[in-house]
Scaffold this motif. Structure first.
Motif, PDB file in Angstrom:
ATOM      1  N   TYR A  36       0.848  -1.191   0.000  1.00 48.54           N
ATOM      2  CA  TYR A  36       0.000   0.000   0.000  1.00 48.54           C
ATOM      3  C   TYR A  36       0.886   1.244   0.000  1.00 48.54           C
ATOM      4  CZ  TYR A  36      -4.105  -2.663   1.662  1.00 48.54           C
ATOM      5  OH  TYR A  36      -5.160  -3.528   1.805  1.00 48.54           O
ATOM      6  N   GLY A  43      -6.038   8.188   2.847  1.00 47.95           N
ATOM      7  CA  GLY A  43      -6.133   6.788   3.251  1.00 47.95           C
ATOM      8  C   GLY A  43      -5.057   5.930   2.624  1.00 47.95           C
ATOM      9  N   LEU A  44      -5.365   4.664   2.464  1.00 47.32           N
ATOM     10  CA  LEU A  44      -4.410   3.700   1.918  1.00 47.32           C
ATOM     11  C   LEU A  44      -4.798   3.351   0.491  1.00 47.32           C
ATOM     12  CD1 LEU A  44      -4.011   3.369   5.046  1.00 47.32           C
ATOM     13  CD2 LEU A  44      -3.319   1.040   4.532  1.00 47.32           C
ATOM     14  N   LEU A  46      -4.120   0.718  -2.414  1.00 44.67           N
ATOM     15  CA  LEU A  46      -3.540  -0.589  -2.703  1.00 44.67           C
ATOM     16  C   LEU A  46      -2.765  -0.517  -4.010  1.00 44.67           C
ATOM     17  CD1 LEU A  46      -3.308  -3.613  -1.985  1.00 44.67           C
ATOM     18  CD2 LEU A  46      -5.380  -3.971  -3.360  1.00 44.67           C
ATOM     19  N   TYR A  49      -1.089  -6.802  -4.876  1.00 48.40           N
ATOM     20  CA  TYR A  49      -1.318  -7.883  -3.933  1.00 48.40           C
ATOM     21  C   TYR A  49      -0.937  -9.201  -4.583  1.00 48.40           C
ATOM     22  CZ  TYR A  49      -5.877  -8.990  -6.102  1.00 48.40           C
ATOM     23  OH  TYR A  49      -6.867  -9.340  -6.975  1.00 48.40           O
ATOM     24  N   LEU A  90       3.451   0.785   2.896  1.00 47.15           N
ATOM     25  CA  LEU A  90       3.130  -0.216   3.896  1.00 47.15           C
ATOM     26  C   LEU A  90       2.984  -1.580   3.249  1.00 47.15           C
ATOM     27  CD1 LEU A  90       0.432   1.713   5.930  1.00 47.15           C
ATOM     28  CD2 LEU A  90       2.582   0.871   6.832  1.00 47.15           C
ATOM     29  N   TYR A 101     -11.243 -14.531   7.570  1.00 46.05           N
ATOM     30  CA  TYR A 101     -11.870 -13.242   7.858  1.00 46.05           C
ATOM     31  C   TYR A 101     -11.148 -12.058   7.265  1.00 46.05           C
ATOM     32  CZ  TYR A 101     -14.618 -16.042  11.060  1.00 46.05           C
ATOM     33  OH  TYR A 101     -15.426 -16.989  11.589  1.00 46.05           O
ATOM     34  N   ASN A 102     -10.096 -12.300   6.496  1.00 50.81           N
ATOM     35  CA  ASN A 102      -9.505 -11.236   5.697  1.00 50.81           C
ATOM     36  C   ASN A 102      -8.917 -10.082   6.483  1.00 50.81           C
ATOM     37  OD1 ASN A 102     -10.539 -12.677   3.429  1.00 50.81           O
ATOM     38  ND2 ASN A 102     -12.518 -11.798   3.939  1.00 50.81           N
ATOM     39  N   GLU A 103      -8.651 -10.283   7.749  1.00 48.80           N
ATOM     40  CA  GLU A 103      -7.979  -9.246   8.528  1.00 48.80           C
ATOM     41  C   GLU A 103      -6.559  -9.107   8.027  1.00 48.80           C
ATOM     42  OE1 GLU A 103      -7.981 -10.055  12.670  1.00 48.80           O
ATOM     43  OE2 GLU A 103      -6.389  -8.627  13.118  1.00 48.80           O
ATOM     44  N   GLN A 104      -6.107  -7.885   7.863  1.00 45.67           N
ATOM     45  CA  GLN A 104      -4.755  -7.641   7.394  1.00 45.67           C
ATOM     46  C   GLN A 104      -3.885  -7.137   8.540  1.00 45.67           C
ATOM     47  OE1 GLN A 104      -4.648  -5.320   3.775  1.00 45.67           O
ATOM     48  NE2 GLN A 104      -6.077  -6.685   2.741  1.00 45.67           N
ATOM     49  N   PHE A 105      -2.631  -7.574   8.509  1.00 50.50           N
ATOM     50  CA  PHE A 105      -1.661  -7.202   9.534  1.00 50.50           C
ATOM     51  C   PHE A 105      -0.551  -6.401   8.854  1.00 50.50           C
ATOM     52  CE2 PHE A 105      -3.479  -9.962  12.713  1.00 50.50           C
ATOM     53  CZ  PHE A 105      -4.096 -10.949  11.945  1.00 50.50           C
ATOM     54  N   PHE A 106      -0.223  -5.285   9.440  1.00 52.64           N
ATOM     55  CA  PHE A 106       0.642  -4.323   8.772  1.00 52.64           C
ATOM     56  C   PHE A 106       2.052  -4.275   9.345  1.00 52.64           C
ATOM     57  CE2 PHE A 106      -2.082  -2.084   5.840  1.00 52.64           C
ATOM     58  CZ  PHE A 106      -3.334  -2.503   6.246  1.00 52.64           C
ATOM     59  N   GLY A 107       2.995  -3.989   8.462  1.00 54.31           N
ATOM     60  CA  GLY A 107       4.363  -3.739   8.866  1.00 54.31           C
ATOM     61  C   GLY A 107       4.541  -2.299   9.310  1.00 54.31           C
TER      62      GLY A 107
ATOM     63  N   TYR B  36      -9.459   0.290  11.753  1.00 57.91           N
ATOM     64  CA  TYR B  36      -8.051   0.219  12.119  1.00 57.91           C
ATOM     65  C   TYR B  36      -7.656   1.553  12.766  1.00 57.91           C
ATOM     66  CZ  TYR B  36      -6.962  -4.035   9.455  1.00 57.91           C
ATOM     67  OH  TYR B  36      -6.881  -5.324   8.993  1.00 57.91           O
ATOM     68  N   GLY B 102     -11.311   3.814   3.688  1.00 58.97           N
ATOM     69  CA  GLY B 102     -11.701   5.215   3.794  1.00 58.97           C
ATOM     70  C   GLY B 102     -10.462   6.082   3.866  1.00 58.97           C
ATOM     71  N   ALA B 103     -10.665   7.396   3.773  1.00 60.77           N
ATOM     72  CA  ALA B 103      -9.537   8.340   3.742  1.00 60.77           C
ATOM     73  C   ALA B 103      -8.911   8.554   5.107  1.00 60.77           C
ATOM     74  CB  ALA B 103      -9.983   9.672   3.157  1.00 60.77           C
TER      75      ALA B 103
END
Lengths: 115, 111
Positions: A36, A43-44, A46, A49, A90, A101-107, B36, B102-103
Motif C-alpha cells: 500500500y 487513506g491507503l 492498494l 497484492y 506499507l 476473515y480477511n484481517e490484514q496485519f501491517f508492517g 483500524y 476510507g480516507a
C-alpha cells in the motif's frame, strides 16, 4: 506468533534512481501479501497484492512493480523513481483459507522521499 | 463503484467527551467491515471487525461500532475518550479479495 518486517524504515533517493523495498513475514505460510501507499488525507491506496509465489496483481498503473520470489517475501521496485513516488509504503499480510476473515496485519512502513 | 467513506477528516475533542466517527460503505454482497487505528509512530492495528451476527461489535480500548445495514454504515464510538486515543482512524471494507479503505480521520484529544 507472526511478525512482519519492512526495510528500510526511511529512504531518501534522487529522481531517476532505482528502488527496492523489502517485506518479509514470519510465522505463517502461504499468506496473501499487499503493498500500500499511504498519503495524508487520502487513506491507503492498494498498489499490489499477491496470493502466491510469482502471482502479482497490480491495482494502479505506475512505474512501480512488485515481485514475490519466496512464499513470505514481497518486494516493491522501481527502475526510475519519480518525485511523485514519495510517500509512506506499507506492507501487509493476511491469512488464506476459509475462516480467515480477511484481517490484514501491517508492517512498520517505509518513508520514501524522492528529491 | 465500491467505496468506503469517512465523514470527517479531522476531529478535535476534549478528554471525557463522547466520540462517534462515521463510516459508510457502498457495495453489496457479503459485508466484512473493519476499523483500524494508527497511533503516532506506530503500526496500523486492528481496532475491531464485523463479519456477521451481532451488529454491535466491541473492540479494544473501549471502542465499539454498530453495523446498520439499512444505512450502509459502520460508525465507531467510544463513550469517553482519553488523551491516549489521539490517532488516525481508518474504516475499511472487504470486497473482491481486497480491503477498500476510507480516507481516514485524524482524532486529536485535548488534555
Amino acid at each position: 506468533s507472526q511478525t512482519i518486517h519492512q526495510w528500510p524504515a526511511t529512504l531518501v533517493q534522487p529522481v531517476g534512481s532505482p528502488l527496492s523495498l523489502e517485506c518479509t513475514v514470519e510465522g505463517t505460510s502461504n499468506p496473501n501479501l499487499y503493498w500500500y501507499r499511504q498519503a495524508a488525507g487520502r487513506g491507503l491506496q492498494l498498489l499490489f497484492y499477491s496470493v502466491g509465489i510469482g502471482q502479482i496483481s497490480s491495482e494502479v498503473p505506475q512505474n512501480l512493480s512488485a515481485s514475490r520470489p519466496q512464499d513470505r517475501q514481497f518486494i516493491l521496485s522501481s527502475k526510475k523513481l519519480l518525485l511523485s513516488d514519495s510517500g509512506f509504503y506499507l506492507c501487509a499480510w493476511s491469512r488464506t483459507g476459509e475462516g480467515s476473515y480477511n484481517e490484514q496485519f501491517f508492517g512498520p512502513g517505509t518513508r520514501l522521499t524522492v528529491l | 463503484a465500491q467505496s468506503v467513506s469517512q465523514h470527517n477528516h479531522h476531529v478535535i475533542l476534549s478528554e471525557a467527551a463522547s466520540l462517534e466517527l462515521g463510516c459508510n460503505y457502498s457495495y453489496g454482497g457479503t459485508v466484512n467491515l473493519f476499523w483500524y487505528v494508527q497511533y503516532p509512530g506506530q503500526h496500523l492495528q486492528l481496532l475491531l471487525k464485523y463479519f456477521s451476527g451481532d451488529p454491535l461489535v466491541k473492540g479494544i480500548k473501549g471502542f465499539e461500532a454498530e453495523f446498520i445495514k439499512s444505512k450502509f454504515s459502520f460508525n465507531l464510538r467510544k463513550p469517553s475518550v482519553q488523551w491516549s486515543d489521539t490517532a488516525e482512524y481508518f474504516c475499511a471494507g472487504y470486497s473482491n479479495y481486497q480491503l477498500i479503505w476510507g480516507a481516514g480521520t485524524k482524532l486529536i484529544i485535548k488534555p
